[in-house]
Scaffold this active site. Structure first.
Site, PDB file in Angstrom:
ATOM      1  N   CYS A  89       0.811  -1.215   0.000  1.00 47.15           N
ATOM      2  CA  CYS A  89       0.000   0.000   0.000  1.00 47.15           C
ATOM      3  C   CYS A  89       0.849   1.272   0.000  1.00 47.15           C
ATOM      4  CB  CYS A  89      -0.964   0.003   1.186  1.00 47.15           C
ATOM      5  SG  CYS A  89      -0.170  -0.102   2.814  1.00 47.15           S
ATOM      6  N   HIS A 124      -3.101   0.758   7.180  1.00 46.95           N
ATOM      7  CA  HIS A 124      -3.274   0.823   5.730  1.00 46.95           C
ATOM      8  C   HIS A 124      -3.255   2.287   5.306  1.00 46.95           C
ATOM      9  CE1 HIS A 124      -4.505  -0.126   1.712  1.00 46.95           C
ATOM     10  NE2 HIS A 124      -5.699   0.404   1.839  1.00 46.95           N
ATOM     11  N   SER A 141      -4.528  -2.792  -2.145  1.00 51.02           N
ATOM     12  CA  SER A 141      -4.821  -3.533  -0.927  1.00 51.02           C
ATOM     13  C   SER A 141      -5.129  -4.980  -1.273  1.00 51.02           C
ATOM     14  CB  SER A 141      -6.009  -2.899  -0.190  1.00 51.02           C
ATOM     15  OG  SER A 141      -6.414  -3.695   0.907  1.00 51.02           O
TER      16      SER A 141
END
Length: 274
Positions: A89, A124, A141
């Site tokens: 990410c 994330h 992702s």
């Protein structure tokens, strides 16, 4: 067993020269037309990032230090394009910043999530985008719902609420969202990216407060007002927020205590200005 560099080189030459092994297609970076809508350009960027695929190997192919200047991060993005290896990410965000630098009408800002699942913490990050009054996101992702968001959301709150709902669908509870400042479009800039400017702690606020914070940040990003909200604090403000609350409480106890506190504050300010 340790494999020598010479043996590794021989294996590499053998593998690359084997005609029975099919050639792996290398993704091509997107090219934009002047008449192409911004939403289509962002979609091309996302398709290229997705074609690199998510890195499930557990290895870190590219070293990224978030505190480095933007120009150094862009060098990493060039390496990602050259090597065309799977990424995660953070690498996807760096690559998206590089590929969208040619779009001056698009404001880019990092959006980081901290979630909890079965007492385990996960992090994330995606790249938020804003153009022509619409919000969206670029990224990568394991879950398709936690990366790309088209440029269609009228407010930042709608975009972040969509991510929160997608996390809930994955049985993750969002604890915190961090918003960074818009990234410079100059890839040669020596400025560092402000990755965390605004903290949104969802566990300590209602949906109304959440929406108010998003609206305040959106206005700030457009350069209209400064960030003013009860839960909208920079990292520097959060560090000294407790000290400020104690000082205010001491000043309200009595006039004598207040004068003493003010004297200490004046000395502190004089010392910090040297």
């Amino acid at each position: 067993a340790v494999v020598s560099t010479q043996s590794t080189g021989k294996m590499t030459v053998t593998i690359r020269g084997c005609e029975q092994i099919p050639n792996v297609p290398i993704p091509t970076p997107p090219t934009f037309r002047a008449s192409q809508p911004v939403a289509e350009k962002l979609l091309l960027v996302q398709k290229y990032i997705s074609e690199l695929q998510y890195d499930y190997t557990g290895l870190q192919f590219f070293e990224i230090k978030k505190g480095r200047p933007l120009c150094r991060l862009m060098d990493v993005a060039k390496s990602i394009i050259k090597e065309s290896l799977p990424i995660k990410c953070l690498e996807a965000v760096i690559l998206a910043i590089y590929l969208t630098s040619e779009l001056p009408a698009v404001q880019r800002f990092p959006v980081a999530f901290k979630t909890t699942f079965e007492k385990n913490t996960f992090k994330h990050i995606v790249l938020g985008v804003f153009c022509n009054g619409k919000f969206g996101a670029l990224g990568l992702s394991r879950r398709d719902t936690l990366m790309y968001k088209p440029l269609k959301y009228d407010t930042l709150h709608e975009l972040l609420a969509e991510f929160v709902q997608c996390y809930n669908d994955c049985y993750h509870e969002v604890d915190r969202i961090k918003l960074g400042l818009p990234v410079n479009h100059d890839n040669q800039s020596m400025e560092a990216v402000t990755w965390k400017y605004t903290y949104i702690r969802l566990s300590k606020m209602s949906n109304k407060d959440f929406k108010q914070i998003c609206d305040s940040f959106s206005k700030h990003m457009r350069g209209k007002v400064q960030l003013i909200a009860p839960y909208l604090q920079t990292a520097h403000q959060m560090k000294y927020a407790k000290l400020e609350r104690v000082t205010i409480a001491d000043m309200s106890d009595s006039s004598s205590t207040g004068s003493t506190t003010r004297t200490k504050c004046q000395k502190l300010n004089k010392g910090s200005s040297r």
